[in-house]
Design a protein around this motif. Structure first.
Motif, PDB file in Angstrom:
ATOM      1  N   GLU A  11       0.842  -1.198   0.000  1.00 28.78           N
ATOM      2  CA  GLU A  11       0.000   0.000   0.000  1.00 28.78           C
ATOM      3  C   GLU A  11       0.879   1.252   0.000  1.00 28.78           C
ATOM      4  O   GLU A  11       1.844   1.347   0.758  1.00 28.78           O
ATOM      5  N   GLY A  12       0.559   2.173  -0.819  1.00 29.60           N
ATOM      6  CA  GLY A  12       1.312   3.428  -0.875  1.00 29.60           C
ATOM      7  C   GLY A  12       2.441   3.425  -1.882  1.00 29.60           C
ATOM      8  O   GLY A  12       3.017   4.471  -2.170  1.00 29.60           O
ATOM      9  N   ILE A  13       2.779   2.243  -2.400  1.00 28.17           N
ATOM     10  CA  ILE A  13       3.790   2.198  -3.462  1.00 28.17           C
ATOM     11  C   ILE A  13       3.082   2.537  -4.778  1.00 28.17           C
ATOM     12  O   ILE A  13       2.063   1.941  -5.116  1.00 28.17           O
ATOM     13  N   GLY A  14       3.605   3.510  -5.482  1.00 25.32           N
ATOM     14  CA  GLY A  14       2.948   3.950  -6.709  1.00 25.32           C
ATOM     15  C   GLY A  14       2.770   2.829  -7.723  1.00 25.32           C
ATOM     16  O   GLY A  14       3.569   1.880  -7.789  1.00 25.32           O
ATOM     17  N   ALA A  15       1.730   2.963  -8.511  1.00 26.73           N
ATOM     18  CA  ALA A  15       1.422   1.942  -9.520  1.00 26.73           C
ATOM     19  C   ALA A  15       2.549   1.805 -10.535  1.00 26.73           C
ATOM     20  O   ALA A  15       2.856   0.690 -10.990  1.00 26.73           O
ATOM     21  N   ASP A  16       3.183   2.935 -10.880  1.00 25.58           N
ATOM     22  CA  ASP A  16       4.266   2.883 -11.868  1.00 25.58           C
ATOM     23  C   ASP A  16       5.456   2.094 -11.331  1.00 25.58           C
ATOM     24  O   ASP A  16       6.010   1.235 -12.028  1.00 25.58           O
ATOM     25  N   LEU A  17       5.841   2.392 -10.090  1.00 30.56           N
ATOM     26  CA  LEU A  17       6.986   1.689  -9.504  1.00 30.56           C
ATOM     27  C   LEU A  17       6.662   0.216  -9.279  1.00 30.56           C
ATOM     28  O   LEU A  17       7.480  -0.652  -9.577  1.00 30.56           O
ATOM     29  N   LEU A  18       5.470  -0.028  -8.804  1.00 29.97           N
ATOM     30  CA  LEU A  18       5.074  -1.427  -8.560  1.00 29.97           C
ATOM     31  C   LEU A  18       4.978  -2.192  -9.879  1.00 29.97           C
ATOM     32  O   LEU A  18       5.363  -3.365  -9.960  1.00 29.97           O
ATOM     33  N   GLY A  19       4.494  -1.515 -10.934  1.00 33.05           N
ATOM     34  CA  GLY A  19       4.416  -2.162 -12.239  1.00 33.05           C
ATOM     35  C   GLY A  19       5.793  -2.489 -12.787  1.00 33.05           C
ATOM     36  O   GLY A  19       6.014  -3.563 -13.363  1.00 33.05           O
ATOM     37  N   LEU A  20       6.734  -1.544 -12.618  1.00 29.87           N
ATOM     38  CA  LEU A  20       8.104  -1.791 -13.068  1.00 29.87           C
ATOM     39  C   LEU A  20       8.713  -2.953 -12.289  1.00 29.87           C
ATOM     40  O   LEU A  20       9.381  -3.822 -12.874  1.00 29.87           O
TER      41      LEU A  20
END
Length: 250
Positions: free
Chosen positions: A176-185
């Motif tokens: 939770e709180g980790i951005g979608a872009d970073l998590l997607g990468l």
């Protein structure tokens, strides 16, 4: 890509939980009790097939024995009638008497041959019956072992599944709180590199590929803002700075 340093560090926690989940999945797939149960199930099926084959054989032998019994009884009855005729003096001419005696001799030999065949079938029935009993005993023994193994397997599955469920919950909270872009990468890199998408930078070394970072890259990393998401030039994984990174000037 930029992300708060604390968020990047949390990505390492997500990575650790993903590694744990992968390990739990591997444990579940290789539970020793499951392997034992699978082997016992295969053996039980093989024995069950053998039992079925013996039962079919016994059914065939039963029909063969009934036919042999009927053949013997038919010849015996005919010979008994002829002997009664002979003993009662119901044959008039010497020639008819000679023919009747020959027929009795022929029927006696025929009856003996049929009784031998009948005895052979009976022996085969006895042998098959013993084999059936042995196989059924083994079948029951394996069934008992299989039941125990399945219970042990299911208990192991239940324990591992509890750990998996708890780890998934913890993973969701940690992410939770980790951005979608970073998590997607991260997910993309994780899929590319054997389940490890993010690695810590410690002592000037990437803990993902275990390679030491060269001096020029270290200088570049040291001069970059803390929010910049780094990547290992060797393996391409996300590289997360830590207090032990060993960057120049740190």
């Amino acid at each position: 890509m930029n992300a708060d340093p604390s968020v990047q560090l949390r990505l390492l926690d997500v990575q650790a939980l993903d590694v744990k989940l992968d390990q739990l999945a591997h444990r579940r797939a290789t539970v020793p009790e499951a392997v034992t149960a699978q082997e016992l199930a295969a053996e039980h099926k093989e024995i069950s097939d053998a039992v079925g084959a013996v039962e079919t054989e016994l059914a065939d032998l039963g029909r063969e024995q009934r036919k042999a019994d009927a053949d013997v009884e038919q010849v015996r009855s005919r010979r008994d009638r002829d002997e009664k005729r002979l003993q009662a003096g119901q044959v008039g001419s010497p020639r008819d008497l000679e023919n009747l005696q020959r027929e009795i001799e022929s029927l006696t030999k025929r009856q003996s041959d049929l009784e031998d065949a009948e005895l052979e079938v009976m022996e085969r029935v006895e042998e098959s019956g013993k084999r059936q009993q042995e196989l059924q005993a083994r079948q029951a023994e394996i069934a008992g072992k299989l039941s125990v193994a399945e219970q042990a397997r299911d208990a192991s599955y239940a324990q591992i599944d509890t750990e998996i469920s708890a780890s998934h919950t913890e993973r969701a909270l940690t992410a939770e709180g980790i951005g979608a872009d970073l998590l997607g990468l991260y997910e993309k890199r994780r899929a590319q590199f054997g389940g490890v998408g993010a690695a810590a930078l410690r002592n000037r070394r990437c803990e993902g590929c275990r390679m030491e970072i060269n001096a020029s890259d270290l200088q570049k990393f040291a001069g970059s803002p803390p929010e910049l998401v780094l990547r290992c030039e060797e393996c391409g994984r996300i590289l997360v700075r830590t207090a032990q990174s060993g960057l120049p000037g740190a």
